[in-house]
Design a protein around this motif. Structure first.
Motif, PDB file in Angstrom:
ATOM      1  N   PRO A   1      42.352  46.478  45.668  1.00 59.72           N
ATOM      2  CA  PRO A   1      41.036  47.121  45.778  1.00 59.72           C
ATOM      3  C   PRO A   1      40.033  46.594  44.749  1.00 59.72           C
ATOM      4  O   PRO A   1      38.833  46.542  45.035  1.00 59.72           O
ATOM      5  N   VAL A   2      40.533  46.195  43.579  1.00 57.25           N
ATOM      6  CA  VAL A   2      39.639  45.663  42.554  1.00 57.25           C
ATOM      7  C   VAL A   2      39.040  44.334  42.993  1.00 57.25           C
ATOM      8  O   VAL A   2      37.829  44.122  42.911  1.00 57.25           O
ATOM      9  N   TRP A   3      39.906  43.440  43.488  1.00 51.86           N
ATOM     10  CA  TRP A   3      39.401  42.139  43.940  1.00 51.86           C
ATOM     11  C   TRP A   3      38.468  42.303  45.138  1.00 51.86           C
ATOM     12  O   TRP A   3      37.471  41.586  45.260  1.00 51.86           O
ATOM     13  N   ARG A   4      38.795  43.251  46.009  1.00 51.62           N
ATOM     14  CA  ARG A   4      37.924  43.492  47.163  1.00 51.62           C
ATOM     15  C   ARG A   4      36.551  43.988  46.693  1.00 51.62           C
ATOM     16  O   ARG A   4      35.510  43.550  47.198  1.00 51.62           O
ATOM     17  N   LYS A   5      36.562  44.881  45.720  1.00 52.02           N
ATOM     18  CA  LYS A   5      35.305  45.410  45.196  1.00 52.02           C
ATOM     19  C   LYS A   5      34.472  44.302  44.563  1.00 52.02           C
ATOM     20  O   LYS A   5      33.257  44.202  44.800  1.00 52.02           O
ATOM     21  N   VAL A   6      35.104  43.458  43.768  1.00 56.53           N
ATOM     22  CA  VAL A   6      34.390  42.348  43.129  1.00 56.53           C
ATOM     23  C   VAL A   6      33.806  41.408  44.190  1.00 56.53           C
ATOM     24  O   VAL A   6      32.649  41.002  44.111  1.00 56.53           O
ATOM     25  N   GLY A   7      34.636  41.063  45.186  1.00 62.18           N
ATOM     26  CA  GLY A   7      34.171  40.160  46.230  1.00 62.18           C
ATOM     27  C   GLY A   7      32.978  40.714  46.979  1.00 62.18           C
ATOM     28  O   GLY A   7      31.997  40.001  47.233  1.00 62.18           O
ATOM     29  N   ILE A   8      33.039  41.991  47.329  1.00 63.35           N
ATOM     30  CA  ILE A   8      31.950  42.610  48.092  1.00 63.35           C
ATOM     31  C   ILE A   8      30.670  42.693  47.278  1.00 63.35           C
ATOM     32  O   ILE A   8      29.561  42.553  47.804  1.00 63.35           O
ATOM     33  N   ARG A   9      30.821  42.894  45.965  1.00 64.32           N
ATOM     34  CA  ARG A   9      29.642  43.087  45.115  1.00 64.32           C
ATOM     35  C   ARG A   9      28.940  41.781  44.733  1.00 64.32           C
ATOM     36  O   ARG A   9      27.708  41.736  44.670  1.00 64.32           O
ATOM     37  N   ILE A  10      29.707  40.710  44.466  1.00 65.33           N
ATOM     38  CA  ILE A  10      29.053  39.510  43.925  1.00 65.33           C
ATOM     39  C   ILE A  10      28.913  38.372  44.934  1.00 65.33           C
ATOM     40  O   ILE A  10      27.942  37.619  44.877  1.00 65.33           O
ATOM     41  N   ILE A  11      29.853  38.225  45.863  1.00 68.05           N
ATOM     42  CA  ILE A  11      29.789  37.071  46.761  1.00 68.05           C
ATOM     43  C   ILE A  11      28.573  37.123  47.690  1.00 68.05           C
ATOM     44  O   ILE A  11      27.937  36.089  47.929  1.00 68.05           O
ATOM     45  N   PRO A  12      28.200  38.280  48.249  1.00 73.50           N
ATOM     46  CA  PRO A  12      26.977  38.281  49.068  1.00 73.50           C
ATOM     47  C   PRO A  12      25.724  37.846  48.303  1.00 73.50           C
ATOM     48  O   PRO A  12      24.865  37.152  48.859  1.00 73.50           O
ATOM     49  N   LEU A  13      25.624  38.210  47.022  1.00 73.79           N
ATOM     50  CA  LEU A  13      24.442  37.847  46.244  1.00 73.79           C
ATOM     51  C   LEU A  13      24.392  36.349  45.955  1.00 73.79           C
ATOM     52  O   LEU A  13      23.384  35.687  46.207  1.00 73.79           O
TER      53      LEU A  13
ATOM     54  N   ASP B   1      26.460  39.469  34.830  1.00 79.11           N
ATOM     55  CA  ASP B   1      26.879  38.187  34.279  1.00 79.11           C
ATOM     56  C   ASP B   1      28.401  38.031  34.278  1.00 79.11           C
ATOM     57  O   ASP B   1      28.922  36.985  34.660  1.00 79.11           O
ATOM     58  N   ARG B   2      29.107  39.053  33.843  1.00 76.82           N
ATOM     59  CA  ARG B   2      30.567  39.010  33.735  1.00 76.82           C
ATOM     60  C   ARG B   2      31.138  40.397  34.072  1.00 76.82           C
ATOM     61  O   ARG B   2      30.382  41.370  34.159  1.00 76.82           O
ATOM     62  N   PRO B   3      32.458  40.483  34.244  1.00 72.14           N
ATOM     63  CA  PRO B   3      33.053  41.785  34.566  1.00 72.14           C
ATOM     64  C   PRO B   3      32.660  42.882  33.584  1.00 72.14           C
ATOM     65  O   PRO B   3      32.460  44.040  33.984  1.00 72.14           O
ATOM     66  N   ALA B   4      32.554  42.558  32.295  1.00 71.43           N
ATOM     67  CA  ALA B   4      32.209  43.575  31.298  1.00 71.43           C
ATOM     68  C   ALA B   4      30.836  44.182  31.541  1.00 71.43           C
ATOM     69  O   ALA B   4      30.557  45.303  31.080  1.00 71.43           O
ATOM     70  N   ASP B   5      29.966  43.477  32.276  1.00 73.28           N
ATOM     71  CA  ASP B   5      28.608  43.962  32.528  1.00 73.28           C
ATOM     72  C   ASP B   5      28.473  44.721  33.841  1.00 73.28           C
ATOM     73  O   ASP B   5      27.396  45.221  34.159  1.00 73.28           O
ATOM     74  N   ALA B   6      29.546  44.790  34.615  1.00 71.86           N
ATOM     75  CA  ALA B   6      29.482  45.398  35.945  1.00 71.86           C
ATOM     76  C   ALA B   6      29.599  46.918  35.843  1.00 71.86           C
ATOM     77  O   ALA B   6      30.659  47.457  35.512  1.00 71.86           O
ATOM     78  N   LYS B   7      28.515  47.611  36.151  1.00 72.22           N
ATOM     79  CA  LYS B   7      28.519  49.073  36.080  1.00 72.22           C
ATOM     80  C   LYS B   7      29.383  49.694  37.170  1.00 72.22           C
ATOM     81  O   LYS B   7      29.790  50.850  37.061  1.00 72.22           O
ATOM     82  N   TRP B   8      29.678  48.944  38.229  1.00 73.20           N
ATOM     83  CA  TRP B   8      30.451  49.470  39.348  1.00 73.20           C
ATOM     84  C   TRP B   8      31.960  49.278  39.159  1.00 73.20           C
ATOM     85  O   TRP B   8      32.747  49.625  40.039  1.00 73.20           O
ATOM     86  N   LEU B   9      32.368  48.723  38.012  1.00 78.91           N
ATOM     87  CA  LEU B   9      33.784  48.648  37.665  1.00 78.91           C
ATOM     88  C   LEU B   9      34.110  49.703  36.609  1.00 78.91           C
ATOM     89  O   LEU B   9      33.308  49.943  35.701  1.00 78.91           O
ATOM     90  N   THR B  10      35.261  50.322  36.717  1.00 82.47           N
ATOM     91  CA  THR B  10      35.698  51.240  35.669  1.00 82.47           C
ATOM     92  C   THR B  10      36.152  50.435  34.453  1.00 82.47           C
ATOM     93  O   THR B  10      36.412  49.229  34.546  1.00 82.47           O
ATOM     94  N   SER B  11      36.287  51.114  33.316  1.00 82.07           N
ATOM     95  CA  SER B  11      36.739  50.408  32.109  1.00 82.07           C
ATOM     96  C   SER B  11      38.141  49.856  32.293  1.00 82.07           C
ATOM     97  O   SER B  11      38.469  48.770  31.802  1.00 82.07           O
ATOM     98  N   GLN B  12      38.998  50.583  33.019  1.00 85.25           N
ATOM     99  CA  GLN B  12      40.353  50.096  33.283  1.00 85.25           C
ATOM    100  C   GLN B  12      40.339  48.845  34.156  1.00 85.25           C
ATOM    101  O   GLN B  12      41.102  47.904  33.932  1.00 85.25           O
ATOM    102  N   GLU B  13      39.466  48.826  35.158  1.00 81.93           N
ATOM    103  CA  GLU B  13      39.374  47.656  36.033  1.00 81.93           C
ATOM    104  C   GLU B  13      38.840  46.447  35.279  1.00 81.93           C
ATOM    105  O   GLU B  13      39.317  45.314  35.455  1.00 81.93           O
ATOM    106  N   LYS B  14      37.850  46.656  34.418  1.00 80.83           N
ATOM    107  CA  LYS B  14      37.326  45.567  33.596  1.00 80.83           C
ATOM    108  C   LYS B  14      38.420  44.973  32.714  1.00 80.83           C
ATOM    109  O   LYS B  14      38.560  43.752  32.604  1.00 80.83           O
TER     110      LYS B  14
END
Length: 455
Positions: free
Chosen positions: A17-29, A209-222
């Motif tokens: 689910p984490v990789w899916r979330k990252v893919g959906i959020r950044i690849i379209p942009l 810019d990087r995972p640490a800056d993604a507000k849509w990721l939890t701290s555990q996911e980052k």
């Protein structure tokens, strides 16, 4: 603390689910930016016949205009990627999009071949670094195995640009004058430039810019993402991965990879720029096929390529990088040879479906190889170097294709030369590429069974 520890030791199924979330959020942009860049590069091919009628541009001049774009692009590719690494992808990609959008709109005002040449050179400087920057950006988010599907999904944007760009060009050629008051080809440049600027605004607003800056990721996911990336970088460093800029620029391995990708890309740009014209001339039906019809027919190979790239990604996930790149590249050669020796409309387009699918798929799979032996600053400079060398073919390929067509009266000999270059790339890949892959280390145990595709 227990929650964080659990996140750091997530199983592969937990990470899906984490990789899916990252893919959906950044690849379209980033995909939107890439779609706009390829539409912008190929738009001369869409309006080639209109430019001939309006400005009297020959096939050779069209090839030169297409190729001049890559002068500035090549010169500042490496500095641009270093700037992205320093200032962040969000700001730098936005700068690229806005500046090239403005230049594209300015191209609508050219009144001569010389002015067109100038605008194409400026466009290259403005757009330089986008492709290499996005490829570097993906390494900030995805570890080795996840790049199999991430690269495949991302590179779908190239054929998608043909599917989107062709109808847009056809619409502007047909109704652009009623919409903007300018000729159809001028309207196309205006509209595409405006869309590019808007894409830049979207990137600035939503791309982290990087995972640490993604507000849509939890701290555990980052933490989980960063841990996997750190483990992979440490493992690569321990087994001789290049880490410095100077080391990278003097590496024979990196230069051989650059030459291999040069040959692959050599099969892309002449086709992108000249396919509508080839359809209207090589089939012998130039008088029967209109500008708009040939542009729309040129979108068919791109649509087929998307299906091929998605299907091959499943096979490639279980195969080596060299195998996954070499097989579709061989199909690219076969398709070009078939297109060369047929003058029947349906067979010609079918042959290009094979060739375009093979070349696009090979491009996507190739980019799994450089990150295996490059990390840190070496990744930024090495990826930019490989992309810069490959883009020399963006100048040579279209110019050569147009010049041969002018000299011989058709595109048959040009297609043979392109097929020969693809074959050279295949040979380099099977030799130097295999050595580069074999020299890389085995994956860390923590990633040994990581999923290779989204859910």
């Amino acid at each position: 603390m227990a929650e964080v520890t659990t996140a750091l030791t997530k199983t592969d199924d937990d990470m899906r689910p984490v990789w899916r979330k990252v893919g959906i959020r950044i690849i379209p942009l980033i995909g939107l930016a890439y779609v706009m860049s390829y539409i912008d590069r190929a738009n001369l091919g869409y309006v080639a016949q209109s430019l001939d009628k309006s400005l009297g541009i020959t096939a050779g001049q069209m090839g030169l205009a297409s190729g001049l774009f890559f002068i500035g692009y090549i010169l500042v590719e490496i500095p641009s990627n270093m700037m992205l690494r320093r200032f962040g992808a969000r700001k730098w990609i936005t700068r690229i999009l806005v500046s090239w959008g403005i230049v594209t709109m300015g191209t609508a005002a050219v009144q001569s071949v010389g002015q067109l040449y100038i605008m194409r050179i400026l466009l290259g400087f403005a757009e330089a670094g986008l492709a290499a920057g996005i490829l570097l950006y993906l390494t900030f988010w995805f570890p080795r195995r996840q790049r199999v599907w991430a690269m495949s999904v991302f590179f779908i944007m190239i054929p998608l640009s043909g599917i989107v760009g062709s109808p847009l060009a056809a619409a502007m050629l047909s109704w652009g004058e009623q919409l903007t008051g300018y000729e159809g080809w001028r309207s196309l440049f205006l509209v595409e430039g405006l869309f590019t600027v808007l894409a830049g605004i979207l990137v600035f607003s939503f791309l982290p810019d990087r995972p640490a800056d993604a507000k849509w990721l939890t701290s555990q996911e980052k933490d989980a993402i960063q841990r996997q990336l750190a483990l992979e970088a440490a493992q690569q460093n321990a087994h001789g991965a290049l880490t410095g800029v100077r080391q990278t620029l003097s590496s024979g391995r990196v230069w051989m990879l650059a030459f291999a990708f040069f040959a692959i890309v050599f099969g892309l740009y002449p086709i992108a720029f000249f396919l509508p014209t080839m359809i209207a001339t090589l089939t012998g039906n130039a008088s029967a096929i209109s500008d708009v019809s040939s542009v729309l027919l040129a979108a068919i190979p791109s649509a087929i390529a998307i299906v091929a790239m998605l299907a091959w990604a499943r096979v490639a996930a279980r195969r080596s990088v060299v195998f996954s790149t070499a097989i579709p590249l061989a199909f690219g050669v076969v398709g070009l040879l078939l297109a060369t020796f047929t003058h029947q409309d349906v067979l010609f387009i079918a042959a290009f479906c094979i060739s375009v699918s093979g070349v696009y798929t090979a491009m996507a799979q190739f980019w799994r190889l450089p990150p295996l032996c490059l990390t840190g600053a070496a990744a930024a400079s090495g990826i930019a170097l490989i992309n810069s060398v490959s883009n020399v073919s963006g100048f040579v390929g279209p110019y050569m294709t147009g010049a041969i067509a002018d000299a011989t009266g058709d595109f048959s000999y040009a297609l043979l030369v392109i097929a020969l270059m693809l074959t050279a790339g295949l040979v380099i890949l099977l030799t130097a590429g295999r050595k580069a892959e074999q020299s890389t280390a085995q994956e860390p145990l923590s990633q040994a069974h990581e999923t290779e595709k989204i859910g």
